[in-house]
Design a protein around this motif. Sequence first.
Motif, mmCIF file in Angstrom:
data_model
loop_
_atom_site.group_PDB
_atom_site.id
_atom_site.type_symbol
_atom_site.label_atom_id
_atom_site.label_comp_id
_atom_site.label_asym_id
_atom_site.label_seq_id
_atom_site.Cartn_x
_atom_site.Cartn_y
_atom_site.Cartn_z
ATOM 1 N N LYS A 22 -23.362 -59.706 -0.882
ATOM 2 C CA LYS A 22 -24.723 -60.181 -1.134
ATOM 3 C C LYS A 22 -24.922 -61.551 -0.474
ATOM 4 N N GLU A 23 -23.931 -62.435 -0.627
ATOM 5 C CA GLU A 23 -24.013 -63.765 0.001
ATOM 6 C C GLU A 23 -24.089 -63.640 1.521
ATOM 7 N N ASN A 24 -23.243 -62.762 2.079
ATOM 8 C CA ASN A 24 -23.249 -62.558 3.530
ATOM 9 C C ASN A 24 -24.609 -62.060 4.004
ATOM 10 N N GLN A 25 -25.190 -61.122 3.249
ATOM 11 C CA GLN A 25 -26.493 -60.581 3.644
ATOM 12 C C GLN A 25 -27.559 -61.661 3.579
ATOM 13 N N GLU A 26 -27.479 -62.531 2.572
ATOM 14 C CA GLU A 26 -28.445 -63.630 2.475
ATOM 15 C C GLU A 26 -28.311 -64.575 3.668
ATOM 16 N N LYS A 27 -27.077 -64.849 4.087
ATOM 17 C CA LYS A 27 -26.851 -65.726 5.248
ATOM 18 C C LYS A 27 -27.379 -65.078 6.523
ATOM 19 N N ILE A 28 -27.148 -63.780 6.659
ATOM 20 C CA ILE A 28 -27.644 -63.061 7.836
ATOM 21 C C ILE A 28 -29.171 -63.066 7.848
ATOM 22 N N ASP A 29 -29.781 -62.838 6.681
ATOM 23 C CA ASP A 29 -31.251 -62.868 6.594
ATOM 24 C C ASP A 29 -31.786 -64.249 6.966
ATOM 25 N N LYS A 30 -31.097 -65.297 6.516
ATOM 26 C CA LYS A 30 -31.514 -66.665 6.838
ATOM 27 C C LYS A 30 -31.407 -66.904 8.349
ATOM 28 N N ALA A 31 -30.315 -66.438 8.959
ATOM 29 C CA ALA A 31 -30.122 -66.599 10.404
ATOM 30 C C ALA A 31 -31.203 -65.836 11.175
ATOM 31 N N ILE A 32 -31.539 -64.629 10.709
ATOM 32 C CA ILE A 32 -32.588 -63.833 11.361
ATOM 33 C C ILE A 32 -33.917 -64.588 11.311
ATOM 34 N N ALA A 33 -34.244 -65.159 10.149
ATOM 35 C CA ALA A 33 -35.505 -65.901 10.004
ATOM 36 C C ALA A 33 -35.520 -67.103 10.949
ATOM 37 N N THR A 34 -34.381 -67.785 11.055
ATOM 38 C CA THR A 34 -34.271 -68.942 11.946
ATOM 39 C C THR A 34 -34.463 -68.516 13.397
ATOM 40 N N LEU A 35 -33.769 -67.447 13.783
ATOM 41 C CA LEU A 35 -33.851 -66.961 15.168
ATOM 42 C C LEU A 35 -35.251 -66.434 15.483
ATOM 43 N N GLN A 36 -35.925 -65.890 14.493
ATOM 44 C CA GLN A 36 -37.262 -65.339 14.714
ATOM 45 C C GLN A 36 -38.222 -66.417 15.210
ATOM 46 N N THR A 37 -38.025 -67.673 14.760
ATOM 47 C CA THR A 37 -38.911 -68.750 15.213
ATOM 48 C C THR A 37 -38.763 -68.973 16.717
ATOM 49 N N VAL A 38 -37.537 -68.808 17.239
ATOM 50 C CA VAL A 38 -37.314 -68.943 18.689
ATOM 51 C C VAL A 38 -37.909 -67.733 19.410
ATOM 52 N N ALA A 39 -37.679 -66.551 18.857
ATOM 53 C CA ALA A 39 -38.178 -65.316 19.474
ATOM 54 C C ALA A 39 -39.702 -65.297 19.542
ATOM 55 N N ASP A 40 -40.360 -65.917 18.556
ATOM 56 C CA ASP A 40 -41.818 -65.905 18.496
ATOM 57 C C ASP A 40 -42.467 -67.057 19.266
ATOM 58 N N SER A 41 -41.662 -68.007 19.718
ATOM 59 C CA SER A 41 -42.215 -69.184 20.394
ATOM 60 C C SER A 41 -42.611 -68.859 21.832
ATOM 61 N N THR A 42 -43.828 -69.223 22.189
ATOM 62 C CA THR A 42 -44.304 -68.939 23.550
ATOM 63 C C THR A 42 -43.750 -69.934 24.567
ATOM 64 N N ILE A 43 -43.191 -71.072 24.108
ATOM 65 C CA ILE A 43 -42.634 -72.016 25.083
ATOM 66 C C ILE A 43 -41.164 -71.732 25.395
ATOM 67 N N THR A 44 -40.576 -70.761 24.684
ATOM 68 C CA THR A 44 -39.207 -70.353 24.991
ATOM 69 C C THR A 44 -39.257 -69.396 26.182
ATOM 70 N N PRO A 45 -38.437 -69.635 27.220
ATOM 71 C CA PRO A 45 -38.435 -68.718 28.377
ATOM 72 C C PRO A 45 -38.175 -67.266 27.962
ATOM 73 N N ARG A 46 -38.778 -66.346 28.708
ATOM 74 C CA ARG A 46 -38.722 -64.920 28.377
ATOM 75 C C ARG A 46 -37.288 -64.396 28.255
ATOM 76 N N ASN A 47 -36.394 -64.792 29.179
ATOM 77 C CA ASN A 47 -35.019 -64.264 29.127
ATOM 78 C C ASN A 47 -34.301 -64.709 27.848
ATOM 79 N N ILE A 48 -34.592 -65.920 27.395
ATOM 80 C CA ILE A 48 -33.967 -66.422 26.165
ATOM 81 C C ILE A 48 -34.549 -65.707 24.952
ATOM 82 N N ARG A 49 -35.869 -65.493 24.951
ATOM 83 C CA ARG A 49 -36.497 -64.743 23.845
ATOM 84 C C ARG A 49 -35.897 -63.353 23.741
#
Length: 90
Positions: A6-33
């Motif tokens: 359960k703890e591991n899944q919570e950490k993974i969910d937190k990491a996904i949420a963090t990474l989503q901000t980069v994936a959704d950012s229009t100023i991040t280059p396409r290859n990095i997104r």
Amino acid sequence: MSRRQKENQEKIDKAIATLQTVADSTITPRNIRKMVKDAISMLQDTSLSAGVRAANVISMLDEVSQDPNMPSFARVTIWSAVSTLESVRE
């Protein structure tokens, strides 16, 4: 599901949420997104254990964080996600 899983899944969910901000950012280059979106997909693939998913994604993100075109906010955000994933243990 055990407490550790359960703890591991919570950490993974937190990491996904963090990474989503980069994936959704229009100023991040396409290859990095794209790389970040691939990392998110890999984290969501439950056919592998949490530790294996975290290790694979850490390796991917370590490689992409070396990209000289990456905006500094994205690099710091990715490092934050890596830090969270490094605490995932089997």
